[in-house]
Design an enzyme around this catalytic site. Sequence first.
Site, PDB file in Angstrom:
ATOM      1  N   ASP A 137      -7.450  -2.325   4.397  1.00  0.00           N
ATOM      2  CA  ASP A 137      -6.201  -2.886   3.876  1.00  0.00           C
ATOM      3  C   ASP A 137      -5.033  -2.112   4.375  1.00  0.00           C
ATOM      4  OD1 ASP A 137      -5.054  -4.453   1.802  1.00  0.00           O
ATOM      5  OD2 ASP A 137      -4.626  -2.562   0.645  1.00  0.00           O
TER       6      ASP A 137
ATOM      7  N   HIS B 294      -2.326  -4.683   3.536  1.00  0.00           N
ATOM      8  CA  HIS B 294      -1.849  -4.007   2.339  1.00  0.00           C
ATOM      9  C   HIS B 294      -1.304  -4.578   1.134  1.00  0.00           C
ATOM     10  CE1 HIS B 294       0.175   0.336   1.807  1.00  0.00           C
ATOM     11  NE2 HIS B 294      -0.336  -0.130   0.657  1.00  0.00           N
TER      12      HIS B 294
ATOM     13  N   GLU C 263       2.133  -0.179  10.154  1.00  0.00           N
ATOM     14  CA  GLU C 263       2.081  -1.600   9.378  1.00  0.00           C
ATOM     15  C   GLU C 263       3.447  -2.283   9.792  1.00  0.00           C
ATOM     16  OE1 GLU C 263       1.092  -0.718   5.329  1.00  0.00           O
ATOM     17  OE2 GLU C 263      -0.934   0.259   6.036  1.00  0.00           O
TER      18      GLU C 263
ATOM     19  N   ARG D 142      -4.766   4.920   2.967  1.00  0.00           N
ATOM     20  CA  ARG D 142      -3.404   5.147   3.865  1.00  0.00           C
ATOM     21  C   ARG D 142      -4.385   4.864   5.219  1.00  0.00           C
ATOM     22  NH1 ARG D 142      -0.704   3.376   0.320  1.00  0.00           N
ATOM     23  NH2 ARG D 142       1.107   4.428  -0.359  1.00  0.00           N
TER      24      ARG D 142
HETATM   25  P1  NDP Z   1      -5.013  10.004  -7.590  1.00  0.00           P
HETATM   26  O1  NDP Z   1      -4.034  11.185  -7.445  1.00  0.00           O
HETATM   27  O2  NDP Z   1      -5.330   9.405  -8.933  1.00  0.00           O
HETATM   28  O3  NDP Z   1      -6.459  10.494  -6.941  1.00  0.00           O
HETATM   29  C1  NDP Z   1      -6.521  10.867  -5.814  1.00  0.00           C
HETATM   30  C2  NDP Z   1      -7.884  11.519  -5.594  1.00  0.00           C
HETATM   31  O4  NDP Z   1      -8.208  12.088  -4.095  1.00  0.00           O
HETATM   32  C3  NDP Z   1      -8.430  12.896  -6.425  1.00  0.00           C
HETATM   33  O5  NDP Z   1      -9.525  12.413  -6.841  1.00  0.00           O
HETATM   34  C4  NDP Z   1      -8.414  14.054  -5.316  1.00  0.00           C
HETATM   35  O6  NDP Z   1      -9.175  15.123  -5.922  1.00  0.00           O
HETATM   36  C5  NDP Z   1      -8.639  13.233  -4.328  1.00  0.00           C
HETATM   37  N1  NDP Z   1      -8.229  13.947  -3.340  1.00  0.00           N
HETATM   38  C6  NDP Z   1      -7.065  14.563  -2.856  1.00  0.00           C
HETATM   39  N2  NDP Z   1      -7.031  15.410  -1.599  1.00  0.00           N
HETATM   40  C7  NDP Z   1      -8.199  15.254  -1.151  1.00  0.00           C
HETATM   41  C8  NDP Z   1      -8.916  15.668  -0.143  1.00  0.00           C
HETATM   42  N3  NDP Z   1      -8.425  16.584   0.848  1.00  0.00           N
HETATM   43  N4  NDP Z   1     -10.182  15.416   0.042  1.00  0.00           N
HETATM   44  C9  NDP Z   1     -10.910  14.656  -1.035  1.00  0.00           C
HETATM   45  N5  NDP Z   1     -10.362  14.086  -1.928  1.00  0.00           N
HETATM   46  C10 NDP Z   1      -9.021  14.520  -2.249  1.00  0.00           C
HETATM   47  O7  NDP Z   1      -4.318   8.790  -6.841  1.00  0.00           O
HETATM   48  P2  NDP Z   1      -4.645   7.457  -6.856  1.00  0.00           P
HETATM   49  O8  NDP Z   1      -6.363   7.408  -6.798  1.00  0.00           O
HETATM   50  O9  NDP Z   1      -3.735   6.751  -7.640  1.00  0.00           O
HETATM   51  O10 NDP Z   1      -4.355   6.817  -5.203  1.00  0.00           O
HETATM   52  C11 NDP Z   1      -4.895   7.620  -4.106  1.00  0.00           C
HETATM   53  C12 NDP Z   1      -4.108   6.976  -2.888  1.00  0.00           C
HETATM   54  O11 NDP Z   1      -4.324   5.657  -2.612  1.00  0.00           O
HETATM   55  C13 NDP Z   1      -2.603   6.778  -3.057  1.00  0.00           C
HETATM   56  O12 NDP Z   1      -2.027   7.966  -2.721  1.00  0.00           O
HETATM   57  C14 NDP Z   1      -2.147   5.999  -1.991  1.00  0.00           C
HETATM   58  O13 NDP Z   1      -1.913   6.288  -0.829  1.00  0.00           O
HETATM   59  C15 NDP Z   1      -3.257   4.888  -1.849  1.00  0.00           C
HETATM   60  N6  NDP Z   1      -3.292   3.694  -2.615  1.00  0.00           N
HETATM   61  C16 NDP Z   1      -3.427   2.555  -1.808  1.00  0.00           C
HETATM   62  C17 NDP Z   1      -3.287   1.272  -2.542  1.00  0.00           C
HETATM   63  C18 NDP Z   1      -3.244   0.055  -1.795  1.00  0.00           C
HETATM   64  O14 NDP Z   1      -2.489  -0.736  -2.142  1.00  0.00           O
HETATM   65  N7  NDP Z   1      -4.179  -0.354  -0.700  1.00  0.00           N
HETATM   66  C19 NDP Z   1      -2.635   1.002  -4.079  1.00  0.00           C
HETATM   67  C20 NDP Z   1      -2.673   2.683  -4.639  1.00  0.00           C
HETATM   68  C21 NDP Z   1      -2.930   3.662  -3.991  1.00  0.00           C
HETATM   69  P3  NDP Z   1      -9.419  15.737  -7.250  1.00  0.00           P
HETATM   70  O15 NDP Z   1      -9.681  14.838  -8.383  1.00  0.00           O
HETATM   71  O16 NDP Z   1     -10.196  16.884  -6.968  1.00  0.00           O
HETATM   72  O17 NDP Z   1      -7.889  16.147  -7.813  1.00  0.00           O
HETATM   73  C1  7N6 Z   2       1.967  -2.089  -3.259  1.00  0.00           C
HETATM   74  C2  7N6 Z   2       1.312  -1.007  -2.705  1.00  0.00           C
HETATM   75  C3  7N6 Z   2       0.373   2.640  -3.563  1.00  0.00           C
HETATM   76  O1  7N6 Z   2       0.456   3.625  -3.046  1.00  0.00           O
HETATM   77  O2  7N6 Z   2       0.386   1.199  -1.398  1.00  0.00           O
HETATM   78  C4  7N6 Z   2       0.291   1.150  -2.693  1.00  0.00           C
HETATM   79  O3  7N6 Z   2       0.486   2.426  -4.587  1.00  0.00           O
HETATM   80  C5  7N6 Z   2       0.657  -0.091  -3.503  1.00  0.00           C
HETATM   81  C6  7N6 Z   2       1.149  -2.736  -4.369  1.00  0.00           C
END
Ligand code: NDP
Ligand code: 7N6
Length: 309
Positions: free
Chosen positions: A251, A275, A256, A227
């Site tokens: 991204d 994004h 945005e 984000r």
């Molecule tokens: P998950 O919940 O599967 O994973 C989150 C990870 O972040 C975990 O490993 C967690 O640690 C870690 N984490 C949380 N807080 C902290 C911190 N303070 N410092 C370091 N690590 C931390 O989420 P996703 O992987 O599914 O998604 C992550 C984010 O990516 C979403 O919340 C979204 O905002 C963004 N996203 C963006 C997309 C795009 O289109 N560009 C697509 C999908 C997601 P731990 O393993 O220890 O719990």
């Molecule tokens: C649409 C965006 C998420 O948080 O921002 C991403 O999952 C998804 C594909």
Amino acid sequence: MNLERIGVDESVSTVFPPEKLVEALSGLPVEVERVDGSPDSLADCQAVVTFVNREAFLDLEWVHSIQAGVDRFSRERFEEAGVVLSNSTGIHGDAIGETVATQVLMLARRFHVHVANQRRREWSQPGWDDAWTVAGEQACVVGLGGLGRGIVDRLTGLGIDVVGVRRTPTPEPGVDRVYPAERLHDGIADARFVVLAVPLVEETRNLFDDEVLSAMREDAYLVNVARGGVVDQSALVDALESGEIAGAALDVFETEPLPESSPLWEMDDVIVSPHCGAFIDEYYRHIAAIVRESVRRVQTGDEPANRVF
Ligand code: NDP
Ligand code: 7N6
């Protein structure tokens, strides 16, 4: 929860046509219909599947976000209203993994420059020391959840040595060293690529400020698929302009769409994407699978899959 009707909010059209999801959910023992987010259209719904957040959702029982990131939703307000929120974490690893592999290869093999030159019909070979190979370089993946897993698989496949940062430093296959959040500096210190894959929460807002950016190598690239709010964007612009880091692939942004006036658009070693790192033609099918599983659970008295709060 007595589930009889689920609305598919028209806002999902940012990612796929709402009717595709309605169709993919046919045959469920509940009605599924497209809604426009107005209180009237939601009147008989107990639940909604959505991209945006709307005030009217606070009158429902369950809201499913088609995103993994739920920073648009207020935990406090949902809990106060007794509304359950679930998200779509777990479906993005492959798409985002391929997006990050593309970003790092473009930067190293200089394809962002070639594509820009092609638009001008300009034949311009790179300098003798401009291009490099990623094999043997180090990447630090900050966040080792669903996104992190997909990213680690692609980067290790390219011969990159991967270290990682997460809240609790439990080991992760393919990751040489996992650092706890408090040791972020140690994680990023030697990395040529720092890849952000954490949720935007209080602890991660502006996590990459001028101090953290200056702890990165001067020849390092920041890749942000998490984000925009995880990075202090004006500190990033300063770090790029002063050569404190070499470049970035972004991204996601503080605001945005990225405003036309942003200097990031014109920087030589910055790749901007709108994004869309997780966009895939099959996205609606993944959402349908989560919603189907949630309906099954709700009807057996359980809570929806991927409940966040
Ligand atoms: P998950 O919940 O599967 O994973 C989150 C990870 O972040 C975990 O490993 C967690 O640690 C870690 N984490 C949380 N807080 C902290 C911190 N303070 N410092 C370091 N690590 C931390 O989420 P996703 O992987 O599914 O998604 C992550 C984010 O990516 C979403 O919340 C979204 O905002 C963004 N996203 C963006 C997309 C795009 O289109 N560009 C697509 C999908 C997601 P731990 O393993 O220890 O719990
Ligand atoms: C649409 C965006 C998420 O948080 O921002 C991403 O999952 C998804 C594909």
